[in-house]
Design a protein around this motif. Structure first.
Motif, short mmCIF file in Angstrom:
data_model
loop_
_atom_site.label_atom_id
_atom_site.label_comp_id
_atom_site.label_asym_id
_atom_site.label_seq_id
_atom_site.Cartn_x
_atom_site.Cartn_y
_atom_site.Cartn_z
N TYR A 162 1.20 -1.15 -0.43
CA TYR A 162 -0.04 -0.26 0.38
C TYR A 162 0.79 1.22 0.05
O TYR A 162 1.62 1.17 1.01
N GLY A 163 0.52 1.56 -1.21
CA GLY A 163 1.55 3.20 -1.09
C GLY A 163 0.34 4.72 -0.73
O GLY A 163 -0.78 4.20 -1.90
N MET A 164 0.72 5.35 -0.33
CA MET A 164 -0.25 6.75 -0.46
C MET A 164 0.70 7.94 -0.62
O MET A 164 1.94 8.35 -0.72
N LEU A 165 0.63 9.09 -2.32
CA LEU A 165 0.82 9.91 -2.29
C LEU A 165 0.07 11.42 -1.90
O LEU A 165 -1.34 11.42 -2.65
N HIS A 166 0.09 12.06 -1.69
CA HIS A 166 -0.43 13.47 -1.15
C HIS A 166 0.35 14.65 -1.45
O HIS A 166 2.01 14.71 -1.12
N THR A 167 -0.43 15.72 -2.52
CA THR A 167 0.22 16.78 -2.94
C THR A 167 -0.26 17.99 -2.55
O THR A 167 -1.85 17.61 -2.89
N CYS A 168 0.45 19.24 -2.47
CA CYS A 168 -0.86 20.63 -2.66
C CYS A 168 -0.52 21.43 -3.11
O CYS A 168 -1.25 22.80 -3.09
N THR A 169 -0.05 20.63 -4.30
CA THR A 169 0.17 22.15 -5.25
C THR A 169 -1.28 22.43 -5.66
O THR A 169 -1.28 24.06 -5.74
N LEU A 170 -2.23 22.05 -6.12
CA LEU A 170 -3.57 22.61 -6.93
C LEU A 170 -3.98 23.47 -5.51
O LEU A 170 -4.87 24.13 -6.28
N ASP A 171 -4.09 22.43 -4.40
CA ASP A 171 -4.87 23.18 -2.87
C ASP A 171 -4.09 24.88 -3.28
O ASP A 171 -5.04 25.96 -2.79
N SER A 172 -2.72 24.94 -3.26
CA SER A 172 -2.05 26.73 -3.65
C SER A 172 -2.13 26.97 -4.10
O SER A 172 -2.40 28.06 -3.79
N MET A 173 -2.13 26.63 -4.99
CA MET A 173 -2.90 27.68 -6.54
C MET A 173 -3.70 27.91 -6.11
O MET A 173 -4.21 29.10 -7.00
N GLY A 174 -5.29 27.04 -5.87
CA GLY A 174 -6.17 27.37 -5.90
C GLY A 174 -6.34 28.75 -4.67
O GLY A 174 -7.13 30.11 -4.85
N HIS A 175 -5.76 28.69 -3.93
CA HIS A 175 -6.23 29.47 -2.90
C HIS A 175 -5.15 30.89 -2.75
O HIS A 175 -6.37 32.00 -2.85
N ARG A 176 -4.05 30.70 -4.29
CA ARG A 176 -3.78 31.95 -4.59
C ARG A 176 -4.22 32.81 -5.69
O ARG A 176 -4.71 34.25 -6.22
#
Length: 278
Positions: A162-176
């Motif tokens: 089981y592997g999990m990946l999480h990235t904040c790029t689009l959340d950060s872009m949306g806030h900006r």
């Protein structure tokens, strides 16, 4: 444990952006290689609270993380621990909150940013980032291609169950930039383009793959409440299991027991939501 599964979490992507802007994912839906459903997050639809619920299968009011400033080692059983209990190998490439929730807290930059701990009861192979100094001008997010490659490396070197990946790029872009703009359209396009070849490689390596978000974002780049734009995202599934009707809405609390069911790991008694893949 005969199956292997990867969970890919693209932070802060509302339902409407998934369905309009992720051409590769939608193309696989059209070809029948993937299926897609609407997913509704827990409340509050805040990042850390959602992270904790995705892997424990319980609501924030129960696990105790009520926001991004309330990050601590969780007491509930979680997906990583249940996979380990069944003899599987786990890995995570993600924001440091995930390490604090499911391995140890507080996060130590030197000790915890990268570790390989075969005897761990939760995460065996961790690769984390903190986004220290994050702000609207400098988002401090790693390249998503680098994150996808890192997860792939863990899979191929350590044979993750089981592997999990999480990235904040689009959340950060949306806030900006908020969501109705050229910058956000392009960011979603780039994410879809970078993800596609890795997704093909993961499938060829025998992994079932779930791609989803922790929550959405509204037109002003906000999330945390009940607004459908803030709470609703898409969930794409690549694999052989049967799922619900295409118009059904998946509760975020269903993720943990469903993942464990697919892997043949024991489902904790606290994970009471029904599985959605059989």
């Amino acid at each position: 444990m005969g199956n292997k599964l990867l969970l890919i979490i693209l932070d802060g992507v509302p339902w409407r952006n998934w369905r309009r802007l992720f051409g590769n994912l939608e193309g696989w839906v059209d070809s029948g290689d993937a299926r897609v459903w609407k997913l509704r997050s827990v409340l509050p639809s805040t990042s850390a609270s959602c992270y904790a619920s995705i892997h424990t299968g319980v609501a924030p009011a129960e696990h105790g993380c009520t926001g991004n400033h309330d990050v601590h080692r969780l007491k509930h059983k979680d997906v990583f621990a249940q996979v380990r209990a069944a003899g599987g190998v786990t890995g995570a490439v993600a924001h440091s909150f995930w390490s604090e929730f499911f391995n140890r807290a507080p996060f130590d930059l030197v000790r915890d940013i990268e570790y390989d701990e075969p005897a761990s009861d939760t995460i065996n192979h961790g690769r984390f980032h903190t986004m220290t100094g994050y702000g609207l001008v400098n988002q401090m997010t790693p390249s998503d291609a680098d994150l996808f490659a890192t997860l792939t490396r863990l899979c191929e070197v350590h044979d993750l169950t089981y592997g999990m990946l999480h990235t904040c790029t689009l959340d950060s872009m949306g806030h900006r930039f908020f969501h109705d703009c050229q910058e956000m359209d392009h960011a979603c396009f780039m994410m879809d383009e970078m993800l596609a070849p890795f997704l093909t490689r993961w499938r060829e390596a025998g992994y079932e793959v779930i791609v989803t978000a922790d929550h959405g974002q509204d037109a002003r780049g906000h999330h945390g409440g009940r607004d459908p734009l803030q709470q609703e995202a898409a969930l794409y599934y690549f694999g052989p299991a049967k799922g619900p009707a295409k118009d059904d809405v998946i509760d975020q609390l269903q993720l943990a027991p469903t993942i464990l069911s697919r892997l043949g790991a024991p489902i904790a008694d606290t994970m009471k939501a029904p599985i959605f893949l059989t």
